[in-house]
Enzyme design. Structure first.
Site, short mmCIF file in Angstrom:
data_model
loop_
_atom_site.label_atom_id
_atom_site.label_comp_id
_atom_site.label_asym_id
_atom_site.label_seq_id
_atom_site.Cartn_x
_atom_site.Cartn_y
_atom_site.Cartn_z
N SER A 54 0.82 -1.15 -0.09
CA SER A 54 -0.06 0.04 0.10
C SER A 54 0.85 1.29 -0.21
CB SER A 54 -0.93 0.03 1.20
OG SER A 54 -1.81 0.98 1.14
N ASN A 55 0.16 2.50 0.53
CA ASN A 55 1.12 3.64 0.39
C ASN A 55 0.61 4.56 1.60
OD1 ASN A 55 -1.15 5.46 -0.70
ND2 ASN A 55 -0.74 4.05 -2.47
N TYR A 56 1.26 5.83 1.82
CA TYR A 56 0.72 6.50 2.83
C TYR A 56 -0.43 7.46 2.60
CZ TYR A 56 5.46 5.12 4.84
OH TYR A 56 6.35 4.40 5.46
#
Ligand code: C5P
Length: 412
Positions: free
Chosen positions: A219-221
């Site tokens: 995923s990412n932030y």
């Protein structure tokens, strides 16, 4: 710029939590935006913030007791009623567990609770609970919050972070800028004269999660804050907003239809049915470009010294919309880059057939993922650039929606 709080009468109710120390700053922001502010301070609130500070910044005497002194000439003996009638909005920040309980059962023994009861119907009540995380999760607080919400109040979830107790958890009051912005959007009347009024706007927001196995993902932030701010701003302009979001910790904006998804493929499937009918498609999501080809079922075991993950491309949602949009439909994308950003943002405009690109500089503190502010350059379909200085995402969202209105109706 038009401000929804200009000339509005706002009562700020302050109860006894440590977050009360932030309230003089909130009063200043509201006053600066042109509001008339009166403060109703509880007895415990006065232990955390001085009456003198609040009276000085608001320019008005602070109200505490429902029974005013009988021997002061000019005293308004019915102010426990008149103040509530005067107000266009009541904001309670911080709201302690005790104040939530008193409001939920209808006690009326100080000015804060009296204002709550005498406020005219339909006027917004915004409640910002702030307390220790354990207290906030307790059954009685949950029950009282539910009662207040059922009674028409807007209760804003506290933020997560370091708490005065020394613990980390949910319970922190948002910063005054964020509270002032919430007040502004609740006082904003939906604009019926906008070209967006009554039109369908689809917005993607947040990160996606791409499964490695049943318990792990890539995923990412992304926090989803920009996409959610855009949903609020489009709603304020009268649009019918559908918000398709990856996993985020944000409340659904009022009047917005929300679809929760996890992966890029799910986001694509949720968005596709609206491609034909939406007037504007805004892709604010940080969609993972790749996904593990074959997510394992169950939990992968660590038997080998190394593991290779084969990733395959995800569908590009906004590019697909851009390629099939009809005259009159608009595609808006974001470009977050860490290097050579602007040139690549111009490239994206053509490659994905977009009408507007918001180029986002990435800097961990003021722009990019999981911060409240953003620094953007808007690039329209004629490659004209407009630089927006660093500002709250909520404010940047309004300007971006304004640009979209301009593209929809250049004569505005
Ligand atoms: O190509 P890049 O990922 O930088 O493009 C970013 C823009 O494209 C954003 O608006 C994002 O929401 C959108 N996008 C998308 N589907 C993808 C990847 C990106 O809609 N699979």
């Amino acid at each position: 710029m038009f401000s929804a709080v200009q000339g509005k009468n706002i009562i700020l109710g302050i109860s006894g939590g440590i977050a009360a120390y932030k309230t003089p700053q909130l009063v200043r922001l509201l006053k600066k935006a042109g509001a008339n502010v009166r403060v109703a301070l509880t007895a415990s609130g006065s232990r955390f913030v001085s009456e003198l500070s609040l009276a000085t910044v608001s320019g008005e005497a602070v109200c505490r007791e429902t029974f005013p002194p009988a021997d002061v000439p000019g005293t308004d003996f019915t102010r426990h009623i008149s103040l509530g009638e005067w107000a266009d909005a009541l904001v309670i920040a911080p709201a302690t567990a005790n104040t939530l309980a008193r409001l939920a059962v209808g006690l009326c023994d100080d000015m804060l609770s009296a204002c709550f009861i005498t406020l005219r119907p339909g006027k917004p009540v915004l409640i910002f609970p702030a307390m220790d995380g354990q207290m906030y999760r307790s059954a009685s607080v949950r029950r009282n919050v539910a009662t207040l919400v059922a009674g028409g109040c807007t209760v804003i979830e506290p933020e997560s972070g370091d708490l005065a107790s020394g613990q980390c958890g949910t319970g922190r009051m948002p910063d005054p800028e964020v509270i002032a912005d919430r007040i502004r959007s609740s006082l904003q009347e939906i604009r019926r004269d906008s070209p967006l009024s009554g039109r369908q706007v689809v917005i993607t927001a947040g990160p996606t999660r791409e499964k490695i196995d049943d318990v792990r993902f890539v995923s990412n932030y992304s926090s989803g804050k920009m996409g959610f701010a855009l949903a609020c701003a489009a709603r304020e302009r009268g649009a019918e907003v559908r918000l398709i979001t990856g996993p985020v910790h944000l409340a659904t904006p009022e009047g917005v239809e929300r679809f929760d998804v996890e992966s890029a493929c799910e986001m694509h499937d949720a968005a596709k049915p609206f491609f034909a009918t939406c007037a504007v498609f805004i892709a604010a999501a940080a969609v993972a470009d790749y996904r593990p080809e074959m997510p394992a079922s169950g939990k992968l075991k660590k038997t080998e010294p190394e593991m290779r993950l084969l990733l395959v491309r995800n569908p590009d949602i906004v590019a697909e919309f851009g390629a099939q949009k009809q005259p009159g439909q608009l595609a808006v994308g974001f470009a977050l880059e860490t290097s050579e950003g602007l040139a690549s943002a111009h490239g994206k405009l053509d490659e994905k057939h977009l009408d507007l690109v918001a180029f986002n500089t990435y800097d961990r503190k003021t722009s990019g993922f999981d911060v409240d502010t953003n620094t953007m350059t808007l690039i329209d379909r004629n490659h004209r650039e407009t630089l927006l200085p660093t500002m709250l995402k909520t404010e940047a969202a309004r300007l971006l929606i304004g640009h979209i209105e301009q593209l929809m109706d250049p004569d505005r």
